[in-house]
Write a protein that holds these residues in place. Structure first.
Motif, PDB file in Angstrom:
ATOM      1  N   ASP A 102      15.432 -13.274 -28.747  1.00 41.62           N
ATOM      2  CA  ASP A 102      15.885 -14.656 -28.884  1.00 41.62           C
ATOM      3  C   ASP A 102      17.288 -14.682 -29.481  1.00 41.62           C
ATOM      4  N   PRO A 103      18.329 -14.915 -28.664  1.00 41.09           N
ATOM      5  CA  PRO A 103      19.698 -14.951 -29.195  1.00 41.09           C
ATOM      6  C   PRO A 103      19.945 -16.080 -30.191  1.00 41.09           C
ATOM      7  N   LEU A 104      19.107 -17.118 -30.179  1.00 40.58           N
ATOM      8  CA  LEU A 104      19.311 -18.262 -31.078  1.00 40.58           C
ATOM      9  C   LEU A 104      18.681 -18.052 -32.448  1.00 40.58           C
ATOM     10  N   GLU A 105      18.001 -16.932 -32.636  1.00 47.49           N
ATOM     11  CA  GLU A 105      17.313 -16.709 -33.906  1.00 47.49           C
ATOM     12  C   GLU A 105      18.288 -16.691 -35.078  1.00 47.49           C
ATOM     13  N   GLU A 106      19.468 -16.104 -34.891  1.00 49.97           N
ATOM     14  CA  GLU A 106      20.438 -16.038 -35.984  1.00 49.97           C
ATOM     15  C   GLU A 106      21.056 -17.394 -36.304  1.00 49.97           C
ATOM     16  N   TRP A 107      20.898 -18.370 -35.396  1.00 47.69           N
ATOM     17  CA  TRP A 107      21.427 -19.712 -35.620  1.00 47.69           C
ATOM     18  C   TRP A 107      20.342 -20.697 -36.076  1.00 47.69           C
ATOM     19  N   THR A 108      19.144 -20.207 -36.273  1.00 45.35           N
ATOM     20  CA  THR A 108      18.025 -21.071 -36.640  1.00 45.35           C
ATOM     21  C   THR A 108      17.862 -21.140 -38.152  1.00 45.35           C
ATOM     22  N   MET A 109      17.770 -22.356 -38.658  1.00 41.01           N
ATOM     23  CA  MET A 109      17.576 -22.567 -40.089  1.00 41.01           C
ATOM     24  C   MET A 109      16.105 -22.432 -40.450  1.00 41.01           C
ATOM     25  N   ALA A 110      15.825 -22.439 -41.760  1.00 46.88           N
ATOM     26  CA  ALA A 110      14.455 -22.314 -42.236  1.00 46.88           C
ATOM     27  C   ALA A 110      13.592 -23.474 -41.767  1.00 46.88           C
ATOM     28  N   THR A 111      14.202 -24.615 -41.518  1.00 48.98           N
ATOM     29  CA  THR A 111      13.459 -25.787 -41.052  1.00 48.98           C
ATOM     30  C   THR A 111      13.121 -25.708 -39.560  1.00 48.98           C
ATOM     31  N   GLY A 112      13.709 -24.727 -38.874  1.00 49.95           N
ATOM     32  CA  GLY A 112      13.499 -24.611 -37.436  1.00 49.95           C
ATOM     33  C   GLY A 112      14.604 -25.245 -36.627  1.00 49.95           C
ATOM     34  N   ASP A 113      15.500 -26.001 -37.275  1.00 43.17           N
ATOM     35  CA  ASP A 113      16.638 -26.595 -36.573  1.00 43.17           C
ATOM     36  C   ASP A 113      17.701 -25.544 -36.292  1.00 43.17           C
ATOM     37  N   ASN A 153      23.993 -21.723 -21.921  1.00 45.22           N
ATOM     38  CA  ASN A 153      25.061 -20.779 -21.563  1.00 45.22           C
ATOM     39  C   ASN A 153      25.184 -19.664 -22.593  1.00 45.22           C
ATOM     40  N   TYR A 154      24.999 -20.004 -23.868  1.00 50.13           N
ATOM     41  CA  TYR A 154      25.090 -18.988 -24.923  1.00 50.13           C
ATOM     42  C   TYR A 154      23.962 -17.969 -24.792  1.00 50.13           C
ATOM     43  N   VAL A 155      22.746 -18.466 -24.565  1.00 45.58           N
ATOM     44  CA  VAL A 155      21.598 -17.573 -24.415  1.00 45.58           C
ATOM     45  C   VAL A 155      21.795 -16.656 -23.217  1.00 45.58           C
ATOM     46  N   ASP A 156      22.251 -17.219 -22.086  1.00 46.45           N
ATOM     47  CA  ASP A 156      22.486 -16.402 -20.898  1.00 46.45           C
ATOM     48  C   ASP A 156      23.541 -15.334 -21.162  1.00 46.45           C
ATOM     49  N   LYS A 157      24.595 -15.710 -21.854  1.00 47.62           N
ATOM     50  CA  LYS A 157      25.673 -14.757 -22.144  1.00 47.62           C
ATOM     51  C   LYS A 157      25.176 -13.604 -23.007  1.00 47.62           C
ATOM     52  N   LYS A 158      24.429 -13.927 -24.064  1.00 46.20           N
ATOM     53  CA  LYS A 158      23.944 -12.885 -24.970  1.00 46.20           C
ATOM     54  C   LYS A 158      22.939 -11.967 -24.278  1.00 46.20           C
ATOM     55  N   ARG A 159      22.082 -12.533 -23.432  1.00 47.06           N
ATOM     56  CA  ARG A 159      21.115 -11.701 -22.727  1.00 47.06           C
ATOM     57  C   ARG A 159      21.797 -10.796 -21.717  1.00 47.06           C
ATOM     58  N   ASN A 160      22.847 -11.310 -21.071  1.00 50.24           N
ATOM     59  CA  ASN A 160      23.559 -10.512 -20.069  1.00 50.24           C
ATOM     60  C   ASN A 160      24.328  -9.363 -20.706  1.00 50.24           C
ATOM     61  N   GLU A 161      24.598  -9.455 -21.997  1.00 49.46           N
ATOM     62  CA  GLU A 161      25.303  -8.384 -22.690  1.00 49.46           C
ATOM     63  C   GLU A 161      24.416  -7.164 -22.920  1.00 49.46           C
ATOM     64  N   LEU A 162      23.088  -7.349 -22.812  1.00 50.17           N
ATOM     65  CA  LEU A 162      22.155  -6.260 -23.068  1.00 50.17           C
ATOM     66  C   LEU A 162      21.750  -5.584 -21.760  1.00 50.17           C
ATOM     67  N   ASN A 163      21.420  -4.306 -21.866  1.00 52.47           N
ATOM     68  CA  ASN A 163      20.957  -3.557 -20.702  1.00 52.47           C
ATOM     69  C   ASN A 163      19.511  -3.926 -20.387  1.00 52.47           C
ATOM     70  N   ASN A 164      19.151  -3.817 -19.103  1.00 48.00           N
ATOM     71  CA  ASN A 164      17.767  -4.017 -18.715  1.00 48.00           C
ATOM     72  C   ASN A 164      16.888  -2.915 -19.295  1.00 48.00           C
ATOM     73  N   GLN A 165      15.623  -3.237 -19.509  1.00 43.89           N
ATOM     74  CA  GLN A 165      14.688  -2.324 -20.148  1.00 43.89           C
ATOM     75  C   GLN A 165      13.623  -1.857 -19.158  1.00 43.89           C
ATOM     76  N   TRP A 166      13.320  -0.556 -19.182  1.00 46.10           N
ATOM     77  CA  TRP A 166      12.230  -0.010 -18.382  1.00 46.10           C
ATOM     78  C   TRP A 166      10.912  -0.219 -19.116  1.00 46.10           C
ATOM     79  N   GLN A 167       9.886  -0.568 -18.346  1.00 46.01           N
ATOM     80  CA  GLN A 167       8.546  -0.725 -18.910  1.00 46.01           C
ATOM     81  C   GLN A 167       7.560   0.029 -18.038  1.00 46.01           C
ATOM     82  N   ASN A 168       6.911   1.051 -18.584  1.00 48.27           N
ATOM     83  CA  ASN A 168       5.917   1.840 -17.864  1.00 48.27           C
ATOM     84  C   ASN A 168       4.528   1.442 -18.352  1.00 48.27           C
TER      85      ASN A 168
END
Length: 346
Positions: free
Chosen positions: A184-195, A242-257
């Motif tokens: 969740d890229p928005l986790e660092e922008w989330t306050m204790a109240t959830g806002d 747009n912010y979430v998409d940008k942050k996710r696109n910065e990461l590599n895809n993950q393999w899951q076996n």
């Protein structure tokens, strides 16, 4: 798109011996290549009102018409309960395509769909190759569904039990490649109240906010809102997306076996048919990666999918049907279903 083009070029430019060409022609025999466009009215325009002092302001949200441009090639033999159509227009949905096994040993689908739905543009894709034998089967699939916000590559290899009977079970392995779902890229922008500190986030992303003059500009300097209501209800969701998409696109895809267990059941008569299938992945290998889904769920989890197609003609006039499919992978769920009653008057 590139898969379809490669296949067509390879077929057209074949200079191999006759045996090789005959095998290629056999693979494409009875397949259908189609291009189609569709369109229609989307959401109606909406007015948003706000009050600035004693002045009433309003903005209109315009939603352009929906459309789709579909291109594909498919070779999938119809099940006995499926009807035929004279043309493929790209809007057909056959739940049976998602089944583990088909009616032919070798089947495939390559389809791309560029569309606009409710004002949002998507470039969806679905490609798969399926090869089925009585004692085993393998399938390779790529799915990108923008509306459901899911994209992944999957391959599976499984042994079949009772492969020639109506009910068969299978077990094997599945390999998936996808973005790190659960992050969740928005986790660092989330306050204790959830806002969420969306104002600070927007400023960081280049937006300019002048609350005194009710002027909100995007990073290019264009005015995107003239009231706080439009800013909060229309622009901020776009900023966050747009912010979430940008942050996710910065990461590599993950393999899951994963370990996968499934079943298939097919029974057909003219007045009654039942086709169902299911898959469950109860165990997933943990490679210890930083963005492994294990870190977000604190251990193992269950991914599963399945489908059901049921039809029953009670008599020559009355019949009922239930059809649907369901998928749950990582944090994503997507499904389709339909049911109804038909009564033929004569």
């Amino acid at each position: 798109m590139r898969y379809i083009i490669i296949l067509l070029i390879f077929l057209a430019s074949c200079a191999a011996p006759k045996k090789c060409c005959s095998q290629i022609k056999k693979a494409f025999k009875f397949s259908t290549f189609y291009i189609a466009t569709n369109g229609g009215t989307s959401l109606s325009d909406r007015d948003i009102y706000s009050v600035n002092g004693s002045i009433l302001n309003y903005d209109t949200i315009l939603t352009p018409y929906d459309y789709s441009l579909t291109m594909g090639i498919r070779k999938i033999q119809r099940f006995q309960y499926e009807g035929s159509t004279p043309f493929k227009d790209g809007t057909e949905t056959s739940f049976s395509d998602a089944a583990n096994v088909g009616r032919s040993p070798f089947e495939y689908l390559f389809e791309v769909d560029y569309k606009r739905q409710e004002g949002v543009e998507y470039f969806d894709q679905r490609h798969f190759l399926r090869y089925v034998k009585p004692k085993w089967f393998t399938k390779v699939e790529y799915v990108k569904d923008g509306f459901a916000d899911i994209e992944y590559f999957e391959s599976t290899q499984r042994l079949r039990l009772n492969g020639k009977k109506k009910l068969s079970f299978n077990i094997g392995a599945a390999q998936r490649l996808a973005e790190p779902y659960g992050y969740d890229p928005l986790e660092e922008w989330t306050m204790a109240t959830g806002d969420i500190h969306y104002t600070q986030l927007a400023i960081q992303e280049g937006y300019n906010i002048d609350v005194y003059n009710n002027e909100y500009k995007d990073p290019s300097g264009n005015v995107v809102a003239t009231s706080s209501d439009v800013w909060n209800q229309v622009v901020v969701p776009t900023v966050l997306e747009n912010y979430v998409d940008k942050k996710r696109n910065e990461l590599n895809n993950q393999w899951q076996n994963s370990l996968v267990v499934g079943f298939d059941f097919y029974h057909y008569k003219k007045n009654f048919w039942l086709h169902s299938w299911g898959n469950i992945m109860p165990y997933h290998y943990d490679d210890g990666g930083q963005y492994s889904y294990h870190n977000f769920v604190d251990g193992q989890w269950y991914d599963y999918s399945g489908g059901l197609i049921f039809g029953y003609k009670l008599n020559k006039n009355l019949g009922l049907f239930v059809e649907g499919k369901y998928n749950k992978y990582w944090t994503k769920e997507w499904y389709d279903f339909k049911c109804g009653i038909n009564y033929v008057i004569f």
